[in-house]
Design an enzyme around this catalytic site. Structure first.
Site, PDB file in Angstrom:
ATOM      1  CG  ASP A  14     -14.134  -6.234   2.281  1.00  0.00           C
ATOM      2  OD1 ASP A  14     -13.898  -5.503   3.260  1.00  0.00           O
ATOM      3  OD2 ASP A  14     -14.541  -5.800   1.180  1.00  0.00           O
ATOM      4  CE  LYS A  27       0.964 -17.635  -2.268  1.00  0.00           C
ATOM      5  NZ  LYS A  27       0.079 -18.814  -2.296  1.00  0.00           N
ATOM      6  CG  ASP A  73      -8.332  -4.235   1.446  1.00  0.00           C
ATOM      7  OD1 ASP A  73      -9.265  -3.680   2.065  1.00  0.00           O
ATOM      8  OD2 ASP A  73      -8.248  -4.265   0.201  1.00  0.00           O
ATOM      9  CG  ASP A 100      -3.062 -20.161  -0.896  1.00  0.00           C
ATOM     10  OD1 ASP A 100      -2.506 -20.114   0.221  1.00  0.00           O
ATOM     11  OD2 ASP A 100      -2.610 -20.850  -1.838  1.00  0.00           O
ATOM     12  CE1 TYR A 136      -3.691  -2.401   0.506  1.00  0.00           C
ATOM     13  CE2 TYR A 136      -4.677  -0.306   1.137  1.00  0.00           C
ATOM     14  CZ  TYR A 136      -4.808  -1.617   0.745  1.00  0.00           C
ATOM     15  OH  TYR A 136      -6.059  -2.142   0.602  1.00  0.00           O
TER      16      TYR A 136
HETATM   17  C1  IPM Z   1     -10.546  -0.546   3.735  1.00  0.00           C
HETATM   18  C2  IPM Z   1     -10.750   0.028   2.367  1.00  0.00           C
HETATM   19  C3  IPM Z   1      -9.550   0.909   2.027  1.00  0.00           C
HETATM   20  C4  IPM Z   1      -8.328   0.026   1.986  1.00  0.00           C
HETATM   21  C5  IPM Z   1      -9.688   1.733   0.729  1.00  0.00           C
HETATM   22  C6  IPM Z   1     -10.924   2.600   0.753  1.00  0.00           C
HETATM   23  C7  IPM Z   1      -8.465   2.573   0.462  1.00  0.00           C
HETATM   24  O1  IPM Z   1     -10.948  -0.978   1.429  1.00  0.00           O
HETATM   25  O2  IPM Z   1     -10.413   0.233   4.702  1.00  0.00           O
HETATM   26  O3  IPM Z   1     -10.525  -1.777   3.856  1.00  0.00           O
HETATM   27  O4  IPM Z   1      -8.032  -0.595   0.946  1.00  0.00           O
HETATM   28  O5  IPM Z   1      -7.646  -0.065   3.004  1.00  0.00           O
HETATM   29 MG    MG Z   2     -11.106  -2.932   2.271  1.00  0.00          MG
END
Ligand code: IPM
Ligand code: MG
Length: 363
Positions: A250, A190, A246, A222, A135
């Protein structure tokens, strides 16, 4: 206590209004100041993170953040896109430790896309390193390739990197968090392919020597993604780098039924933090009054606990949210047959009512 309120874009202002309503319903003394961030700040001031907003965030004891982003900004150069606001805040405030709990509330096991028995009682904590990795690694950019499969053509590149102290400090955060929970840490890497993550694994193993009372396991990313949907309850604390965190956070969020329920905290070395829902700005439903404000309300609770030293107030908010769910109120994202669908502000209002001891009525 000084709180910076940064509502942002899309559903950000709607969900933030509910969290602020809840904070005001507690009898706490605090000062709250609001500033634009993301696309809203770009429209008003030409930059997603204006100086005044950054200064406010730096001066505050804690930052409560809504969400940023909208398709209409996709064509802007990268430095001016809404996402740069949150990346800039993480970097300038040194918010290296991101806590993303994934808790499946008893009443919402039906809302998960996994079988109820796989998620009932789920309580895992993802700790994502937030200021390093690919990042922020330099160099990055575009250039003409001099080697590789197609020399002489356009290419783009990023740099994945971690230093020992960066890995050490997030590993300490994870082991200490595990001591307050199930005493197990899964470090996700990884190492079978990437130099950066072989190093990650080695450093986490070194730090583990100081925590003999905590169990450490290592998983490739993975495999971790697969285990999260196969047997999520086998996890306690997951610690990983910025990019993998990240993605996995999710995935973990969705196990709980709705990402609309999940708060997050991003902390610096001294526990000053930025608190935001784990979900995004959802421009497709913005302005309709249907977004779920509970993740933002629960983020405010995390803020009270971690940065503002008000654990009782945090407990009160969390109990009020449970009471509202128990009473059968649901926003669209967590609605199921037999429950009552309500909008954003009715949901916030119900949490306030539960906090102040009024009976919750289904309307
Ligand atoms: C998160 C989001 C951010 C990230 C984006 C909006 C830059 O997806 O906070 O998970 O990738 O960190
Ligand atoms: Mg995110």
């Amino acid at each position: 206590m000084k709180i910076a309120i940064l509502p942002g874009d899309g559903i950000g202002p709607e969900i933030m209004a509910e969290a602020v309503k809840v904070l005001h319903a507690l009898d706490l003394k605090f000062e709250a100041e609001t500033a634009p961030v993301g696309g809203a700040a770009y429209d008003a001031h030409g930059h997603p993170l204006p100086d005044a907003t950054l200064k406010l965030a730096q001066a505050a004891d804690a930052v409560l953040f809504g969400a940023v982003g909208d398709w209409k900004y996709d064509r802007l150069e990268r430095a001016l896109r809404p996402e740069q606001a949150i990346l800039g805040l993480r970097k300038h405030l040194g918010l290296f430790a991101n806590f993303r709990p994934a808790i499946c509330y008893e009443q919402l096991t039906q809302a998960s896309s996994l079988k109820p028995e796989l998620v009932a009682g789920l309580d895992i904590l993802i700790i994502r390193e937030l200021t390093g990795d690919i990042y922020f690694g330099q160099p990055r950019g575009r250039r003409t390739a001099v080697d590789g499969h197609f020399p002489g053509t356009d290419e783009a590149f990023d740099t994945m990197r971690y230093s020992r102290p960066e890995i050490e400090r997030i590993a300490h955060v994870a082991f200490q968090a595990a001591r307050r929970r199930g005493r197990k840490v899964t470090s996700v890497d990884k190492a079978n392919v990437l130099e950066t993550f072989q190093f990650w694994k080695d450093v986490v193993t070194d730090v583990h020597a100081q925590y003999p009372d905590v169990q450490l396991e290592h998983l490739y990313v993975d495999n971790a993604a697969m285990q999260l949907v196969r047997a999520p309850k086998a996890f306690d604390v997951i610690v990983t780098g910025n990019l993998f965190g990240d993605i996995l956070s999710d995935e973990a969020a969705m196990l709980t039924g709705s990402i609309g329920m999940l708060p997050s905290a991003s902390l610096d070395q001294r526990n000053k933090g930025l608190y935001e829902p784990s979900h995004g700005s959802a421009p497709d439903i913005a302005g309709q009054g249907v977004a779920n404000p509970l993740a933002t309300i629960l983020s405010a609770a995390m803020m009270l606990r971690f940065s503002l030293d008000q654990p009782e107030a945090a407990d009160r908010i969390e109990s009020a949210v449970k009471a509202v769910l128990a009473a059968g109120l649901r926003t669209g994202d967590i609605w199921s047959e037999g429950t009552q669908k309500v909008g954003t502000s009715a949901m916030g209002g119900a949490v306030v009512a539960a906090l102040t001891g009024k009976t919750i009525t289904k309307r």
